[in-house]
Design an enzyme around this catalytic site. Structure first.
Site, PDB file in Angstrom:
ATOM      1  N   GLY A   2      -2.777  -8.268   5.091  1.00 27.94           N
ATOM      2  CA  GLY A   2      -1.625  -8.407   4.192  1.00 27.94           C
ATOM      3  C   GLY A   2      -0.613  -9.393   4.723  1.00 27.94           C
TER       4      GLY A   2
ATOM      5  N   CYS B 173      -0.742   2.588 -12.838  1.00 27.90           N
ATOM      6  CA  CYS B 173      -1.173   3.131 -11.545  1.00 27.90           C
ATOM      7  C   CYS B 173      -0.332   4.329 -11.124  1.00 27.90           C
ATOM      8  CB  CYS B 173      -1.117   2.039 -10.477  1.00 27.90           C
ATOM      9  SG  CYS B 173      -2.307   0.707 -10.726  1.00 27.90           S
TER      10      CYS B 173
ATOM     11  N   SER C 156       0.871  -1.181   0.000  1.00 27.13           N
ATOM     12  CA  SER C 156       0.000   0.000   0.000  1.00 27.13           C
ATOM     13  C   SER C 156       0.903   1.224   0.000  1.00 27.13           C
ATOM     14  CB  SER C 156      -0.919   0.003   1.230  1.00 27.13           C
ATOM     15  OG  SER C 156      -0.168  -0.079   2.430  1.00 27.13           O
TER      16      SER C 156
END
Length: 392
Positions: free
Chosen positions: A171, A363, A126
């Site tokens: 995660g 992204c 992230s």
């Protein structure tokens, strides 16, 4: 006679350069496409005043792209319709298997793959929060930036020693381990990824935190219905998990969080979000990310999140922080690391490497141009009102 001296040859191209040319050029291409899209939207009225060049009917037929003909447009529309139908029918994030299947297709690819490009300590998949230097430069290592982000999330949650905290979608355990070790809390983590859970459990044991951190493979909806979890947690953390929930399930997510959280608790969410101006079109269509890379995913708008919190719970949004530009730098660093790794030795072919370069550059350009944002949000129930000063 001896041969004439030769100019020094250039350094041999790396494997990535040979296959992909200039990897950074891919990100620049996406930036160009975004700029063309935006300038086209803003300049539509001005462009309409300029008459199109005249062409004969025969020249038009000879030079026209198939996608500009009626048949081509019909085929394009059919393709988009079928892709969206597949997204809705087969990639839905249902409690009975759909969500787990979508998660497995990405997060269970290989722990070795993710270890190759995430930071070694936290393995946070992230956005990091970088130290902003002069002239817009970012300072520090990826590990330092990820630890800075972990402190931000824990501080926003107001975690104190001895509290119980739920980590939804933990995660590889970076946030849970950091919170337990640095803030002295007890952490319960839930996930749908078998591979992540196995490695995260090993990391917890290695850190000597098995008495304070427990993980379980379970859907958040199933977990919330258990009587023993009713108002059992002082805070709930959700770090880039909301994208796997799906637009239709957003209210049920907030309902689940409120059911397990104490009235005075708070939900701290890190979320990739889509700007309001594009969200309605986005959520009714498909793209490379939500069908190939993260099947079934949906990056909600801020308005969609707030509306869902009101529909599914009595929680109120108390603060918003946008760290989207930090995500662009995080993705750049991930792509550098990914291309240094020998993914072929891990069993991934050249097509996979190309696809992931496309994904990471795609992204990166999205966050750099603010086509997408990354928000840190704090939601609280009625009992949270007296603690607003803690956010300042």
């Amino acid at each position: 006679p001896p041969p004439p001296p030769q100019a020094p040859s250039a350094a041999p191209a790396t494997q990535t350069e040979q296959a992909l040319g200039d990897p950074d050029g891919l990100a620049r291409l996406f930036h160009l496409l975004i700029l063309n899209r935006d300038s086209g939207a803003s300049g539509a009225s001005a462009a309409s005043a300029v008459p199109p060049p005249r062409r004969s009917a025969s020249a038009h037929r000879r030079g026209a792209s198939p996608l500009l003909t009626g048949a081509g447009m019909a085929l394009s529309l059919l393709g988009r319709t079928l892709s969206y139908a597949r997204y809705r029918l087969f990639l839905a994030n249902t409690e009975r298997g759909g969500s787990r299947s979508n998660i497995e297709k990405h997060y269970d690819l290989s722990n070795e793959l993710f270890q190759a490009f995430l930071d070694e300590e936290t393995m946070m998949y992230s956005s990091a929060v970088w130290d902003a230097g002069p002239n817009g430069c970012w300072r520090g290592t990826l590990g330092e930036a990820q630890n800075r982000k972990l402190n931000l999330l824990c501080d926003r949650a107001g975690i104190k020693e001895g509290q119980r905290v739920l980590d939804v979608g933990f995660g590889w355990g970076g946030l849970a381990i950091h919170a337990a070790r640095s803030y002295g809390c007890e952490i319960v983590g839930i996930t749908l990824s078998v591979e992540q859970c196995e490695l995260a459990t090993e990391k917890v044991r290695a850190a000597g935190l098995a008495d304070r951190v427990t993980f379980e493979i379970v859907d958040y909806r199933t977990f919330a219905r258990r009587p023993e979890n009713r108002e059992a947690f002082d805070a709930v953390l959700s770090c880039e998990m909301i994208e796997a929930v799906g637009h239709a399930n957003l209210p049920s997510f907030f309902a689940a969080v409120q059911s397990v959280m104490k009235p005075e608790g708070r939900l701290v969410m890190e979320a990739i979000t889509t700007p309001e101006s594009r969200y309605e079109v986005y959520r009714r269509s498909t793209d490379y990310i939500n069908t190939v890379i993260f099947p079934g995913s949906c990056c909600p708008s801020l308005h969609a999140l707030v509306s869902a919190s009101y529909e599914g719970s009595t929680m109120t949004l108390h603060s918003v922080q946008n760290i989207g530009l930090h995500y662009a730098e995080t993705l750049r660093e991930w792509r550098r690391r990914f291309n240094r790794a020998d993914v072929g030795a891990m069993g991934f072919d050249d097509g996979f490497r190309r696809a992931w370069n496309y994904y990471l550059a795609y992204c990166e350009a999205g966050f750099e141009s603010e086509t997408e944002n990354c928000l840190v949000l704090v939601f609280g129930g009625e009992g949270f009102k007296g603690q607003r000063a803690a956010l300042e």
